[in-house]
Design a protein around this motif. Structure first.
Motif, mmCIF file in Angstrom:
data_model
loop_
_atom_site.group_PDB
_atom_site.id
_atom_site.type_symbol
_atom_site.label_atom_id
_atom_site.label_comp_id
_atom_site.label_asym_id
_atom_site.label_seq_id
_atom_site.Cartn_x
_atom_site.Cartn_y
_atom_site.Cartn_z
ATOM 1 N N UNK A 170 -4.068 13.549 -16.283
ATOM 2 C CA UNK A 170 -2.153 12.783 -15.044
ATOM 3 C C UNK A 170 -2.454 12.224 -13.820
ATOM 4 N N UNK A 171 -3.435 11.294 -14.310
ATOM 5 C CA UNK A 171 -3.343 10.021 -13.108
ATOM 6 C C UNK A 171 -2.768 8.729 -13.726
ATOM 7 N N UNK A 172 -2.247 8.778 -15.256
ATOM 8 C CA UNK A 172 -2.044 7.653 -15.756
ATOM 9 C C UNK A 172 -0.112 8.498 -15.212
ATOM 10 N N UNK A 173 0.122 9.590 -15.585
ATOM 11 C CA UNK A 173 0.973 10.272 -15.464
ATOM 12 C C UNK A 173 1.684 9.443 -14.193
ATOM 13 N N UNK B 192 6.395 -4.152 -3.753
ATOM 14 C CA UNK B 192 5.732 -3.293 -2.608
ATOM 15 C C UNK B 192 4.649 -3.250 -3.345
ATOM 16 N N UNK B 193 3.488 -2.677 -3.015
ATOM 17 C CA UNK B 193 2.903 -2.557 -3.906
ATOM 18 C C UNK B 193 1.531 -1.117 -2.581
ATOM 19 N N UNK B 194 1.957 -0.735 -1.781
ATOM 20 C CA UNK B 194 1.726 0.171 -0.686
ATOM 21 C C UNK B 194 2.501 1.384 -0.574
ATOM 22 N N UNK B 195 1.983 2.324 -0.152
ATOM 23 C CA UNK B 195 3.321 3.681 0.659
ATOM 24 C C UNK B 195 2.193 4.300 1.407
ATOM 25 N N UNK B 196 3.424 4.444 2.763
ATOM 26 C CA UNK B 196 2.922 5.570 3.375
ATOM 27 C C UNK B 196 3.525 6.983 2.678
ATOM 28 N N UNK B 197 2.298 7.929 3.226
ATOM 29 C CA UNK B 197 2.739 9.403 2.642
ATOM 30 C C UNK B 197 3.008 10.397 3.707
ATOM 31 N N UNK B 198 3.246 9.688 5.117
ATOM 32 C CA UNK B 198 3.469 10.129 5.885
ATOM 33 C C UNK B 198 4.783 9.848 6.596
ATOM 34 N N UNK B 199 6.057 8.408 6.095
ATOM 35 C CA UNK B 199 7.077 8.139 6.267
ATOM 36 C C UNK B 199 8.196 7.857 5.262
ATOM 37 N N UNK B 200 7.136 7.896 3.629
ATOM 38 C CA UNK B 200 7.953 8.262 2.919
ATOM 39 C C UNK B 200 8.376 6.849 2.313
ATOM 40 N N UNK B 201 8.166 5.777 2.372
ATOM 41 C CA UNK B 201 8.171 4.048 2.204
ATOM 42 C C UNK B 201 6.956 3.662 1.498
ATOM 43 N N UNK B 202 7.849 2.467 0.598
ATOM 44 C CA UNK B 202 7.320 2.266 0.367
ATOM 45 C C UNK B 202 7.260 0.639 0.717
ATOM 46 N N UNK B 203 5.758 -0.419 1.516
ATOM 47 C CA UNK B 203 5.482 -1.595 1.841
ATOM 48 C C UNK B 203 4.682 -2.521 1.329
ATOM 49 N N UNK B 204 4.900 -4.202 1.551
ATOM 50 C CA UNK B 204 4.311 -4.536 0.843
ATOM 51 C C UNK B 204 2.906 -4.671 1.303
ATOM 52 N N UNK B 205 1.976 -5.240 0.922
ATOM 53 C CA UNK B 205 0.307 -5.160 1.614
ATOM 54 C C UNK B 205 0.121 -5.990 3.139
ATOM 55 N N UNK C 5 -4.380 0.824 -6.577
ATOM 56 C CA UNK C 5 -5.910 1.139 -5.992
ATOM 57 C C UNK C 5 -6.421 2.143 -6.626
ATOM 58 N N UNK C 6 -5.700 3.278 -6.047
ATOM 59 C CA UNK C 6 -6.036 4.713 -5.519
ATOM 60 C C UNK C 6 -5.967 5.528 -6.514
ATOM 61 N N UNK C 7 -6.546 6.582 -6.875
ATOM 62 C CA UNK C 7 -5.654 7.737 -7.658
ATOM 63 C C UNK C 7 -4.812 8.334 -6.664
ATOM 64 N N UNK C 8 -3.826 8.896 -7.584
ATOM 65 C CA UNK C 8 -2.764 9.588 -7.182
ATOM 66 C C UNK C 8 -2.029 11.304 -7.137
ATOM 67 N N UNK C 9 -2.164 12.572 -6.244
ATOM 68 C CA UNK C 9 -2.017 12.947 -6.434
ATOM 69 C C UNK C 9 -0.554 13.417 -6.735
ATOM 70 N N UNK C 10 -0.050 14.853 -7.963
ATOM 71 C CA UNK C 10 0.906 15.241 -8.246
ATOM 72 C C UNK C 10 2.602 15.396 -6.756
ATOM 73 N N UNK C 11 1.905 15.999 -5.614
ATOM 74 C CA UNK C 11 2.099 16.573 -4.545
ATOM 75 C C UNK C 11 2.696 14.989 -4.087
ATOM 76 N N UNK C 12 1.586 13.928 -4.188
ATOM 77 C CA UNK C 12 1.839 12.977 -3.136
ATOM 78 C C UNK C 12 3.139 12.133 -3.658
#
Length: 377
Positions: free
Chosen positions: A4-7, A32-45, A65-72
């Motif tokens: 699931x995480x690979x997906x 970009x290699x980060x994302x905001x889970x509240x604003x919905x944007x992809x941003x750089x480090x 570097x972190x596992x993501x949930x399907x809802x995220x």
């Protein structure tokens, strides 16, 4: 990593390929290699640091570097950079400076807060501090002679076409009145010694005058910067009534092309070489004894190759005097200017900067500047 995480990782990588998501929503940096889970944007480090420092506004997560949930992943799929820009940048004035990844931290940090926290570009009334055409306040200004920073009152008035400052809080007459026509402002934090350090320049008797200011509050300093840009924008709209916003915006303020130490010799090229601080500001090459001097010791106009300007590595064989090893010769219609750099890397950087200017054809107004230019060897 589970199936699931690979997906989820594959879905995230697909999201990054969507229009708008392949660059940082805040500064435009690629991949970009980060994302905001509240604003919905992809941003750089780099920009993720502003989000991390404001957890009440944004909660960020690493894409790798972190596992993501399907809802995220679903939330990011339903938003993205273009959607966020449509929401948070609805009414950005054309004169407002949009920082890139190469700009100073204070500009990028305040751009973050202006959009996501203060909602300045959703509600026009929140733009009053820099769009009103008049601004008054106190800034710490460096003394021209003693080098001390003292509190000075500044007034920017579009109606009068000036930025003024006063040496005493109750003074009726300003110490200086800078015409908006020749005004420039650029953040120079390392040079000034403040994270919010702003260098203001203007022309006085066809020579450049430097003023160095800062304020403890980053928002206050960025508001002053954008107020200057607004005043310049409205001045240029009147001066060039047929010009589009896209034509005018690059002329509002400019960063220096390059700054740093070089050594120079005089017009006879028989004197010793002296270490000076050089600033390349558009076509003006200025040199100072100290980086924070109010006035340049000399200014050299750098024209175009069509007008017999050129730059070469090295110095003429007859050059005398002890100097740094990596020479540069600037050829102008009047004379040659000889400089020396401490390292080969600096020499190459300066030559590249000079070459960019020389390769650029001169504008009609630049011929007038060249004609009135005062060489101060």
């Amino acid at each position: 990593m589970s199936g699931e995480q690979e997906k989820n990782q594959r879905l995230l990588q697909d999201l990054l390929k969507r229009p708008g998501n392949s660059t940082c929503a805040d500064c435009g940096f690629a991949d970009p290699d980060w994302a905001s889970l509240t604003l919905g944007v992809f941003v750089c480090q780099s920009c993720s640091a502003f989000h991390k420092a404001s957890p009440n506004i944004s909660r960020v997560k690493s894409l790798c570097l972190e596992p993501w949930q399907a809802s995220e992943v679903e939330f990011m799929a339903s938003t993205g950079n273009d959607a966020a820009k449509a929401k948070y940048e609805q009414k950005v004035p054309p004169f407002y400076y949009r920082p890139t990844h190469t700009d100073s931290q204070v500009l990028r940090e305040q751009w973050f807060h202006a959009r996501y926290e203060r909602n300045e570009f959703m509600y026009i009334e929140k733009q009053e501090p820099y769009s009103a055409g008049y601004r008054e306040g106190f800034l710490w200004k460096r003394g021209r002679d003693n080098g001390q920073f003292l509190s000075r009152k500044f007034i920017l008035s579009e109606r009068e076409g000036t930025l003024k400052y006063f040496n005493k809080h109750d003074a009726r007459e300003p110490k200086a009145a800078m015409r908006i026509e020749t005004l420039n402002a650029t953040f120079r934090p390392a040079k000034i010694g403040s994270p919010h350090g702003l260098q203001i320049t203007y022309l006085k008797d066809n020579s450049t005058r430097n003023i160095f200011v800062y304020h403890e509050d980053g928002k206050e300093m960025v508001d002053w910067f954008n107020a200057i840009r607004a005043a310049r924008f409205h001045y240029l709209q009147v001066a060039f009534p047929g010009a589009s916003d896209a034509d005018l915006v690059p002329k509002l303020t400019r960063n220096f092309i390059k700054e740093g130490f070089m050594e120079k010799t005089g017009p006879k090229q028989t004197e010793g070489f002296k270490k000076r601080w050089f600033t390349m500001d558009d076509r003006r090459l200025m040199y100072f004894k100290d980086p924070l001097d109010a006035y340049a010791r000399g200014e050299v106009f750098i024209g175009s190759k069509e007008n017999s300007y050129a730059v070469q590595a090295g110095l003429p064989p007859s050059t005398q005097g002890h100097r740094w090893q990596h020479g540069i010769t600037i050829i102008t219609p009047d004379r040659k200017f000889l400089f020396a750099c401490e390292t080969e890397a600096e020499q190459k950087d300066w030559i590249a900067a000079f070459q960019r200017v020389i390769n650029r054809p001169m504008l009609p107004q630049e011929y007038a500047v060249e004609a009135h230019f005062k060489h101060k060897p």
